[in-house]
Design an enzyme around this catalytic site. Sequence first.
Site, PDB file in Angstrom:
ATOM      1  CE  LYS A  14       8.917 -22.510 -58.775  1.00 13.90           C
ATOM      2  NZ  LYS A  14      10.004 -21.594 -58.514  1.00 13.90           N
ATOM      3  CD  GLN A  57      10.179 -18.414 -56.355  1.00 15.95           C
ATOM      4  OE1 GLN A  57      10.226 -19.897 -56.448  1.00 15.95           O
ATOM      5  NE2 GLN A  57       9.897 -17.529 -57.479  1.00 15.95           N
ATOM      6  CG  ASP A 102      15.752 -22.978 -58.835  1.00 15.35           C
ATOM      7  OD1 ASP A 102      14.774 -23.093 -59.666  1.00 15.35           O
ATOM      8  OD2 ASP A 102      15.271 -22.348 -57.736  1.00 15.35           O
TER       9      ASP A 102
HETATM   10  N1  GUN Z   1      12.032 -16.481 -59.321  1.00 15.61           N
HETATM   11  C1  GUN Z   1      11.849 -16.312 -60.780  1.00 15.61           C
HETATM   12  N2  GUN Z   1      12.038 -17.700 -61.429  1.00 15.61           N
HETATM   13  C2  GUN Z   1      12.525 -18.558 -60.498  1.00 15.61           C
HETATM   14  C3  GUN Z   1      13.135 -19.695 -60.538  1.00 15.61           C
HETATM   15  O1  GUN Z   1      13.083 -20.353 -61.595  1.00 15.61           O
HETATM   16  N3  GUN Z   1      13.694 -20.124 -59.541  1.00 15.61           N
HETATM   17  C4  GUN Z   1      13.628 -19.448 -58.339  1.00 15.61           C
HETATM   18  N4  GUN Z   1      14.134 -20.131 -57.040  1.00 15.61           N
HETATM   19  N5  GUN Z   1      13.192 -18.294 -58.174  1.00 15.61           N
HETATM   20  C5  GUN Z   1      12.651 -17.687 -59.161  1.00 15.61           C
END
Ligand code: GUN
Length: 293
Positions: free
Chosen positions: A53, A97, A120
């Site tokens: 990211k 996350q 998100d």
């Molecule tokens: N863990 C797995 N996929 C995601 C996601 O799209 N966002 C976040 N914050 N954690 C994750």
Amino acid sequence: MQQILDGKALALQIKEEIANEVRQHTSRGLRPPHLAAIIVGTDGASQTYVANKEKSSHEVGFTSSVYRYPERTTEEELLEAINFLNSDPDIDGFIVQLPLPKHINEQHVINAISPDKDVDGFTPVNIGRMVLGEDAFIPATPMGICTLLERYDVPTAGQHCVVLGRSNIVGTPAANLLSRKGVDCTVTLCHSRTQNLAELTRQADILVVAIGKPEFVTADMVKEGVALIDVGIHRIADETRKSGYRIIGDVKHSEVDKLCSAFTPVPGGVGPLTIVSLLQNTLKAYKRTFKLK
Ligand code: GUN
């Protein structure tokens, strides 16, 4: 002939579009969009996701910050960090996350994120807005799935879409998005208590697999001509590779792909679009901040 829904190539194209837009804004003297991430602990997959990211943010000209906290961090300390980011005017959006360490209640943490910075799309406010068809941050993976189907002109109206898996992050929002006006699929949402699963998956014109089990979907579970979206991502040991591992999905691609009209490879299918969706949401948050069209 199978069409490969090449997420890697499409992600490159959309990132270029985002970068162009960022350049337009920064050339007028505005600061670039700023995406932040909080990560707690040392989970390997999470570290990789956050690093990807961060890399993608830089590629499109965003500012990126990562706040790393040790495994022993308390829920209270994490909530404090979230409040700090909620009120920082230089941060347009941020993510926490997942998964979080077991002693932290994930829903408490998600609920603390300001809906205006929830890129998100995980907060109850954004989920509610999405279900009502209001302006919302849409969860990144389901948003990426819709982008893939749209940009590769996969027909959706009136098609029977079967979604495997009902997680809050993927299956449940995907089922909602795929059935909404404009996409217009007829959706069946399957989960661990579904009976006669293969009978249902064999009826799918579009099959979205987000079940979290390596190579779960086999050739006998699909009908010829299905458009297949594999959300799964698993690292398995492979001594023939220099890295010592390879990535596989929730679908046994060696036997299923040849039956499909279109399919997402793993890796390089849904994954890159998930990150792009997060960037698109961050750009949206930024444009709201500066009241840009
Ligand atoms: N863990 C797995 N996929 C995601 C996601 O799209 N966002 C976040 N914050 N954690 C994750």
